[in-house]
Design a protein around this motif. Structure first.
Motif, PDB file in Angstrom:
ATOM      1  N   GLY D  58       0.840  -1.202   0.000  1.00 19.11           N
ATOM      2  CA  GLY D  58       0.000   0.000   0.000  1.00 19.11           C
ATOM      3  C   GLY D  58       0.871   1.246   0.000  1.00 19.11           C
ATOM      4  N   ASP D  78       2.635   5.530  -3.914  1.00 16.30           N
ATOM      5  CA  ASP D  78       1.402   4.770  -3.940  1.00 16.30           C
ATOM      6  C   ASP D  78       1.252   4.128  -5.322  1.00 16.30           C
ATOM      7  N   ASN D 505      -7.697   3.744  -6.130  1.00 13.33           N
ATOM      8  CA  ASN D 505      -6.651   4.245  -5.231  1.00 13.33           C
ATOM      9  C   ASN D 505      -6.350   5.706  -5.483  1.00 13.33           C
TER      10      ASN D 505
END
Lengths: 138, 82, 271, 518
Positions: D58, D78, D505
């Motif tokens: 993550g 990320d 995301n």
């Protein structure tokens, strides 16, 4: 008294904004390469000036630069220092911006020399004319 | 507190006039001199606004190096804007 | 209508649009600044971030956040936001490379300059040059104690050498051992040293002594690695001191290189 | 730990930018080339490692100098930036290989130094979690782009570099202005901190405290300013004047790097600006909606106009320039859609456009090289045939209608996103621009194949064995990347889910903020 300071300061900040307008006007409207670079210099200098002005503050007496004059002997020295010091962060950022600005201007000035060598003038429109003519021939 | 701010005010007003003159001046050499003057005025303002580090970094660049380079470049190219 | 006139007309129309839009956007900016967008200017208090930095710049009572530099600006430049400064030195390097590429010919056919000015000017310039260089070195060495630091000293030295180039002659510059190739070599070597110093803490990571961060200066949370903070009783501020000295050399050589290249470039028009 | 190696990427690039000229001076050309090549391979390996780590763990945060976030500068890794970093590093390796083999004699070692500077700026922009650091990195990208634009010199190159340089400097200065306004009103420079405070003005953050003054008006001004800056950086239509000129004069590998990395930063920045910093939960959400409306109009107009210009172009460089503008505009529309699919499509589109441009330009370059240096056996040379195949794949990839090519999937995702959010006009724009571009692409294909039909007529020395090997390596790497990505997306639904998760995301800003400010 404090109101007067505040008003005078606002006027000063507005003058920097006006300088930035003058600079941007020159950048986009003037046709001479060196004039454009001069306008860029005015613009970026006024921008840096503006940010230092943002970091200024009012203190009990006149504020001090963000530099400790002696080694602190007590944690209270530090809080006293923080009560009179101006904001150090914009100053550090402006120093960075000044060096970046200088390097860009130096490179652009050397390009201007070369531009003159190829075109015999510093007018940015001239070589566009040449290009349009060339395209017309094809 | 007020007097330094007034000095800032005067210097910045002067700098507007100089910036305007720089933009309208046809002789680029004189325009360069105006730019160097703006540099001096701004150095003064930096000093009054308690930024000695910036003064030391800005003074050589704005009042010596850039005008010097522009003058050298003008010597190699053309002095007047048409 | 000729091509020239057509282009001029097009530019004239564009100018008016540009000027109007600029005026509007800048008015918005002035409003932001004066109508309380940034609080009342000038404010009575520092912003909290600035206050945290000012309090921690030399703070022996909070060792995990301090950098032992009396000058908060130097501490920000080389410690709190060191990576900005490293990138910005690289911008200067890109500009130097650019000038070297654009004005390639000035490498060849280097002609000695004129005779320079009169003898009084020459000797006084030499004295002033020496004094300025010594003063600038003092600025660099005391960068963490008093106003000054790497750029300040470097640009002062560069400006002095450029003035010497104008007041004296190119021959003098060459005689005191300043050459474009040498300057470029010095520049690259010292820049490599700056990057190496930034990576020095990783040695302790490799040796397994403690965890360490890139650009680490003093003891931090979760890491015991530390550069020297004091030289006997004088504060040294670890990497800030080292970086200031290295940066002086790089900036001075870069500026001198740029001015020297532009000044020795030959050739008016090509016709 | 995990993040150290990835944070080293920009440093390694900077180090190599310095070491390459030094090794060329000290040890000569051969050692220098080896150093250049090894450096780019190292960067690719580190980017790959970063990609694997991020998809496992993550969001990762790296603190420079060990300072906690609002006080010091952090790098945040990320899914979004690790994907872009991976694709960028891949194209970078191809560029280094190409330059070393085919253009190494024409350029000095300075060009490698500039490539590395450009790349370290690009990685800095991708990873950074600090707005002033973003400014410095983008300035590094910009200055090295100006230098690369003017690298070949000559009338047009110098004009392009001056126009690009002056406009670009003025506009990146506005980014500086925006970051000062942000500092003045928010009292912080950290992106996660700004994002948090733009949602909740009364929040107190360690070290940076609460906001300083009224943030509504400054936020509006900075949003507008930064949007304009990023539109300029990606050359969306009214701000595109510098892009075709710069693309038509820069060295070929630099051109590929521009379209695959430097100019995608504008779109990347807009993704961050509209879906992280000033997201739909921020205090200026009405103004943001207005700005998105303007962006929708701009993006649609720009996509269609530039596609019309693609059809007109005669030279392959200008074709790639206008095609890049049109693809960036489509990616911009993906940001406007505000759905997971749209954002995923927009990110994938950046990757695909970079790969496609690299495939087209390098195969054309290799064809040109062979047709100039190979008198006999030109037609049946395997690398020539491979180059033609890669050219076709690259153009189809940019066109994007065949499902085994990733270009199809990025456009499909974009259309899906528009349908979901109900923006029909954008979906139409995607289809129209694809159709209009197709004319340009296929006439270019025909012209290139016609032009490089035969080998050289004058007798020449022929080609070296190493050159052939490298040509095959470059071409097959490009082919494998294009086709492999497409096939895996087509066949495996898990890969498709991963791609859509990318969009999720990118919009999941709370995760980003929580990782930076625990």
């Amino acid at each position: 008294m404090e109101d007067l300071v505040s008003i005078a300061f606002s006027v000063a900040i507005t003058t920097f904004v006006i300088n930035m307008i003058v600079g941007t006007y020159g950048i986009f409207v003037k046709h001479n390469v060196i004039k454009k670079i001069l306008a860029l210099i005015i613009f970026s200098d006024s921008l840096n000036m503006l940010s230092i002005a943002i970091g200024f503050r009012i203190a009990e007496k006149y504020p001090s630069p963000p530099i400790l004059t002696t080694e602190p002997r007590d944690p209270r020295d530090l809080t006293q220092f923080a009560d009179i010091s101006v904001d150090p962060l914009p100053q550090a950022l402006v120093i960075t911006a000044i060096v970046i600005g200088f390097s860009v201007f130096a490179f652009l000035l050397s390009l201007a020399v070369l531009y003159y060598k190829y075109n015999g003038t510093l007018d940015i429109r001239t070589s566009l004319e040449v290009e349009e003519n060339e395209e017309g021939f094809q | 507190m007020l007097i330094p701010i007034v000095v800032v005010l005067v210097a910045s007003t002067l700098s507007i006039i100089l910036a305007y003159l720089t933009m309208v001046e046809k002789d680029l050499l004189i325009a360069t001199i105006y730019i160097a003057f703006i540099g001096v005025l701004y150095t003064l303002i930096y000093y009054i606004l308690m930024a000695p580090d910036v003064v030391l970094a800005y003074m050589p660049v704005s009042s010596i190096l850039l005008p010097l380079m522009i003058v050298i470049v003008l010597k190699k190219t053309k002095r007047f804007e048409e | 209508m000729s091509v020239r006139n057509r282009i001029r007309m097009r530019y004239k129309k564009r100018d008016i649009v540009v000027a109007l839009s600029l005026a509007i956007s800048m008015l918005a900016l002035a409003m932001v600044l004066n109508m309380g967008g940034l609080g009342i200017l000038p404010p009575r208090t520092l912003r909290s971030l600035a206050r945290s930095i000012v309090i921690n710049t030399y703070n022996p009572w909070n060792t995990t956040l301090t950098s032992y530099s009396l000058n908060a600006v130097s501490a920000i430049i080389w410690d709190y936001r060191g990576i900005d400064t490293i990138f910005e030195t690289s911008v200067l390097m890109a500009a130097v490379t650019g000038v070297a590429i654009v004005l390639r010919e000035s490498h060849k056919g280097r002609k000695p300059g004129g005779q320079g000015m009169s003898i009084i000017v020459k000797s006084s310039t030499k004295i002033v040059m020496l004094l300025t260089i010594i003063g600038s070195l003092a600025l660099a060495v005391h960068g963490h104690l008093t106003p000054g630091g790497g750029f300040q000293a470097g640009s002062a030295i560069g400006a002095t050498l450029s003035l010497v180039l104008v007041a004296l002659s190119l021959q003098f510059i060459h005689r005191i051992g300043i050459d474009k190739d040498t300057l470029l070599k010095i520049r690259y070597t010292v820049l490599a040293m700056i990057l190496a110093v930034a990576l020095v803490p990783l040695i302790s990571l490799v040796l397994g002594y403690s965890y360490a961060y890139i650009l680490q200066n003093q003891v931090r949370e979760g890491s015991y690695f530390s550069m020297p903070s004091k030289f006997f009783t004088t504060p040294l501020a670890g990497t800030v001191f080292v970086f200031n000295i290295l940066e002086t050399i790089t900036v001075a050589s870069a500026i001198t290189y740029i001015v020297l290249t532009v000044a020795t470039y030959e050739g008016k028009t090509e016709e | 730990m995990d993040s150290l190696g990835s944070s080293l990427i920009p440093f390694i690039c900077l180090m190599l930018a310095v070491l390459v000229p030094l090794t060329y001076i000290a040890f000569g050309k051969k050692v220098g080339s080896v150093v250049v090549l090894l450096g780019s391979i190292t960067v690719l390996i580190l980017a790959l490692k970063l990609f694997v780590t991020v998809s496992r763990v993550g969001v990762i945060v790296y603190r420079f100098g060990g300072f906690p976030p609002p006080l010091g500068v952090v790098y945040v890794f990320d899914e979004v930036n690790s994907v872009l970093a991976l694709s960028t590093s891949f194209v970078f390796l191809l560029s280094i290989l190409y330059t070393l083999t085919f253009e190494g004699d024409r350029y000095e070692n300075a060009v490698y130094s500039l490539f590395y500077l450009l790349m370290s700026g690009v990685y800095g922009c991708l990873f950074t979690g600090d707005i002033f650091n973003f400014y410095v990195s983008i300035e590094l990208v910009a200055v090295s782009s100006y230098v690369l634009t003017g690298f070949n010199r000559g009338k047009r190159a110098v004009r392009a570099a001056i126009v690009y340089g002056i406009a670009g400097t003025a506009i990146t200065s506005f980014l500086l202005l925006a970051s000062f306004i942000i500092y003045g009103s928010y009292g912080t420079l950290n992106i996660a901190d700004i994002a948090l405070k733009s949602r909740n003005t009364s929040v107190e953050v360690l070290f940076s405290g609460s906001v300083f003054g009224d943030i509504v008006l400054p936020s509006k001004v900075t949003l507008a300013l930064i949007t304009w800056i990023f539109l300029f950086k990606s050359g969306i239509m009214p701000n595109h004047f510098w892009l075709p000129e710069a693309y038509s004069v820069a060295p070929l590998p630099a051109l590929v790097l521009f379209s695959a990395s430097a100019d995608t930063l504008g779109i990347y920045g807009l993704i961050r600006l509209y879906h992280l910093v000033f997201s739909s939960e921020s205090v200026i959400r009405d103004f943001r909606a207005t700005m998105l409306g303007i962006l929708l109009l701009l993006g649609t107009a720009s996509a269609i106009m530039s596609s019309m210009l693609v059809a007109k172009q005669k030279s392959i460089r200008k074709l790639i320039a206008y095609s890049s503008i049109s693809q960036f505009s489509l990616a911009l529309l993906g940001i406007v859609s505000g759905t997971e699919e749209g954002l995923a499509g927009s990110i994938l589109h950046l990757v695909v456009n970079g790969l496609g441009d690299a495939a087209v330009l390098y195969s054309v370059g290799i064809l040109k090289y062979y047709s100039a240096n190979l008198p006999q056996g030109y037609k049946h040379k395997p690398s020539v045939l491979l180059a033609k195949a890669v050219l076709i794949v690259g153009l189809i990839n940019l066109f994007g209608v065949i499902p085994i090519i990733p270009g199809f999937w990025s456009k499909a995702l974009l259309v899906l996103g528009f349908v979901k959010s109900g923006i029909a006009i954008a979906a139409v724009a995607v289809l129209v621009s694809a159709g209009l571009c197709a004319i340009g692409y296929f006439s270019a294909l025909v012209r290139v194949l016609q032009k490089y039909k035969n080998g050289s007529t004058i007798s020449s020395t022929g080609t070296k064995c190493l050159t052939n090997v490298v040509a095959v390596i470059i071409l097959s790497l490009t082919l494998i990347a294009c086709v492999g990505l497409g096939i895996s997306i087509t066949l495996y639904s898990s890969v498709r889910a991963k791609v859509i998760e990318l969009g999720y995301n990118a919009m999941n800003s709370w995760r980003y903020i929580a990782a930076v400010l625990p």
